[in-house]
Write an enzyme that holds these catalytic residues in place. Sequence first.
Site, mmCIF file in Angstrom:
data_model
loop_
_atom_site.group_PDB
_atom_site.id
_atom_site.type_symbol
_atom_site.label_atom_id
_atom_site.label_comp_id
_atom_site.label_asym_id
_atom_site.label_seq_id
_atom_site.Cartn_x
_atom_site.Cartn_y
_atom_site.Cartn_z
ATOM 1 C CD GLU A 82 -3.202 0.717 1.948
ATOM 2 O OE1 GLU A 82 -4.122 0.153 1.313
ATOM 3 O OE2 GLU A 82 -3.249 0.944 3.159
ATOM 4 C CE LYS A 84 -2.560 3.666 6.142
ATOM 5 N NZ LYS A 84 -2.916 2.417 6.863
ATOM 6 C CE LYS A 145 -7.794 0.023 2.107
ATOM 7 N NZ LYS A 145 -6.489 -0.016 2.794
ATOM 8 C CD GLU A 194 -11.836 -3.371 4.407
ATOM 9 O OE1 GLU A 194 -10.779 -3.169 3.779
ATOM 10 O OE2 GLU A 194 -12.347 -2.526 5.164
ATOM 11 C CG ASN A 218 -9.544 -3.756 7.690
ATOM 12 O OD1 ASN A 218 -8.655 -3.860 8.542
ATOM 13 N ND2 ASN A 218 -9.738 -2.634 7.009
ATOM 14 C CD GLU A 254 -8.529 -5.692 3.319
ATOM 15 O OE1 GLU A 254 -8.644 -4.485 3.575
ATOM 16 O OE2 GLU A 254 -9.411 -6.351 2.745
ATOM 17 C CB SER A 255 -5.445 -4.044 9.216
ATOM 18 O OG SER A 255 -6.013 -3.108 8.332
#
Length: 297
Positions: A82, A84, A145, A194, A218, A254-255
């Site tokens: 990502e 970011k 995103k 998601e 997520n 994710e995350s």
Amino acid sequence: MVCCRCGPFVGFKVNDLPDLNRPQNILEEIVWYKTKEIEVFREKQPLVMLQARAKAAPPARDFKAALLAKARQTGKPGLIAEVKKASPSKGVIQPNFNPVKIAQAYEAGGAACLSVLTDEKFFQGSFDNLTKIKAAGVNCPLLCKEFIVEAYQIFKARVSGADAVLLIAAVLPNQDLAYFMKAARALGMCCLIEVHTEAELSRVLQLEGLDEHLLGINNRDLGTFKVDLAVTQRIMDSSAGQEVQRRGIVMVGESGIFTPEDVAFVQAAGVGAILVGESLVKQGDVATGVKQLLSLE
């Protein structure tokens, strides 16, 4: 729902957004602000113009195929790295932010695909970052995103160079998810849908044509922004998670993924791809960070 005035999908908006004056958490605040942000975009670039540019854009690259190919090559989950700069919970993550250099380093390190934050107010992102990365010749397929609440954003993502878009089940009921999935497919794009709970996963598994797209878990609670990697394990162990594996749908973790051990944990849970931002983008040598995360060196 709002009817389209400029062809299929273009003018579609999500109804029943959070109360205008009372967002209850960070997610609602972000979504609440989207309507204002989109109006600004629309004034600069009317729907008709955006639709024409989307039709004239080069074909989208196959986001899902790129993830699967890299996973077969490495034996690790396909990495969506990502691009970011900041987040509501952490503030500025990478003060020396250069989206093109970061994207090129991700690709050099072995990422399969890239995710580009486009939310301006809360993540200091930009659709321009997508355009710059694509124009720089980065070959990795690109995920926009964004917190999508209107089909306008999907067209804007395609025009900006995106090959896939994020759809958040916590924001969108199935009727809207289905509509946006069709809009994306009409433009040759893939969706990453998601979820955050077993209930959300059970709901989206009912969507027609879902198997053509990607699912994502997520581990971050979008209400509080707290992260718990065990969320992936819990959801994949549920009956809905087992259905995902039976149907062969690619699940993205994710995350909360920071180490090779984290990668191994979510892979063992049944995840076929991962989306990682913070732990990579803040490093001085991003390409090496990718290789170390995936144990490629």
